[in-house]
Design an enzyme around this catalytic site. Structure first.
Site, PDB file in Angstrom:
ATOM      1  N   THR A  89       0.830  -1.197   0.000  1.00  0.00           N
ATOM      2  CA  THR A  89       0.000   0.000   0.000  1.00  0.00           C
ATOM      3  C   THR A  89       0.867   1.251   0.000  1.00  0.00           C
ATOM      4  OG1 THR A  89      -1.558   1.300   1.334  1.00  0.00           O
ATOM      5  CG2 THR A  89      -0.114  -0.181   2.516  1.00  0.00           C
ATOM      6  N   TYR A  97      -1.762   0.377  10.224  1.00  0.00           N
ATOM      7  CA  TYR A  97      -1.957  -0.408   8.998  1.00  0.00           C
ATOM      8  C   TYR A  97      -0.755  -0.254   8.073  1.00  0.00           C
ATOM      9  CZ  TYR A  97      -3.523  -1.362   4.236  1.00  0.00           C
ATOM     10  OH  TYR A  97      -3.605  -1.805   2.937  1.00  0.00           O
TER      11      TYR A  97
END
Length: 329
Positions: A117, A141
């Site tokens: 990501t 995250y």
């Protein structure tokens, strides 16, 4: 046919990857605990129910299918939740990935395509992010994904694991045939939330912040069509099959859309009004986040040809109308 183990293959991106893998002549074996995925989305190959934290189950699946490579999508991904409960995210994402890598090496499977990501970069407002941008994640995250990237690198040095790692931001759309689409519970993504508002499934879409330093005052984000994205993953797989070295690729369009631009395009495509509520900014939201993909286009030959907002909304709307209600029953 060549077998690929797809973790998270019952999820939004993973199920689309399975479809593209099957059409390319592979056998995608989905490994998913169905925590956020859907059994109905597993349509293009065998299904193995299991959790990445269950090493014995992973060993069993590797022994049964003997995959030549792993495509790793499975992860907890809600940023807000990651800040409230980082332990769960570190355990599931990092601990699960460690189990996966150990099981793969033990089975002699040393090729992995990893869905990372751009959240690993943190807050870099107003620049085009690329593979050389410093990684400074600002939430748990993103931190777990960066840790997994590092772990994969360590396994490469120690055990000869070769990898292709993809970093990207927002994914939208659905496959053009309308077999699978995007549905989360709870839903947090802008386009499905907006389609729900258009369709009366929620009262209105909330715009979080209208006073940003952008042309229309709302945040700007990069979007990639899910089919473009998963085709890049297949190109990454072929990169490894060709014996090439480990590589990181960013996937983006190099330009972004503001929230108001997404709303306007959605109204145009659906020919319906989008009910909107203007709310306050959310803590931690950057003004503009956009990813480049020069390396992917030059080295992989990747072309994000479907990644126009009109195409993404149209494909998502088609699936939403035809199948979305099934998931809400």
């Amino acid at each position: 046919m060549t077998t690929i183990l797809v973790t998270g293959g019952a999820g939004y991106i993973g199920s689309h990857a399975c479809k593209v893998l099957a059409s390319a002549g592979y056998t995608p074996v989905t490994y998913d605990n169905l925590g956020t995925g859907w059994r109905d989305a597993v349509r293009f190959g065998p299904f193995e129910h299991g959790d990445l934290l269950d090493r014995a189950r992973l060993d069993e699946v590797f022994a049964t299918w003997r995959p030549s490579a792993v495509m790793h999508f499975a992860a907890l991904s809600l940023v807000g939740d990651s800040m409230k409960d980082p332990a769960t995210f570190w355990r599931a994402n990092v601990g699960g990935s460690l189990n996966l890598l150990e099981a793969a090496v033990a089975a002699g499977c040393r090729k992995i395509v990893f869905s990372s990501t751009c959240a690993t970069y943190g807050d870099h407002d107003g620049v085009i992010l690329d593979e050389n941008t410093p990684q400074q994640p600002i939430n748990a995250y993103g931190a777990t994904k960066r840790a997994i990237e590092d772990m994969i690198g360590n396994f490469g040095q120690a055990h000869g694991v070769r990898s292709v790692i993809f970093r990207y931001f927002n994914v939208a759309g659905a496959d053009p045939e309308g077999e699978i689409g995007e549905f989360h519970q709870p839903e947090t993504h802008l386009i499905p939330l907006m389609l729900d508002a258009i369709d009366g499934k929620r009262s209105a879409l909330t715009i979080f912040g209208t006073d940003y330093d952008t042309p229309d005052g709302t945040c700007i984000r990069d979007y990639v069509h899910v089919m473009d994205l998963v085709e890049a993953h297949v190109l990454g797989l072929k990169w490894l099959e060709d014996g090439k070295a480990s590589r990181v690729f960013c996937l983006g369009t190099g330009s972004g859309f503001s929230v108001r631009e997404v709303i306007a395009e959605s109204g145009r495509v659906t020919n319906r009004e989008v009910p909107v509520i203007e709310g306050d900014r959310r803590p931690g939201d950057a003004v503009q986040l956009v990813s480049g993909s020069r390396r992917a286009t030059e080295e992989l030959g990747w072309r994000p040809e479907r990644s126009t907002m009109g195409a993404m909304v149209a494909d998502a709307w088609r699936w939403h109308q035809n199948h979305g209600a099934h998931f809400r029953e």
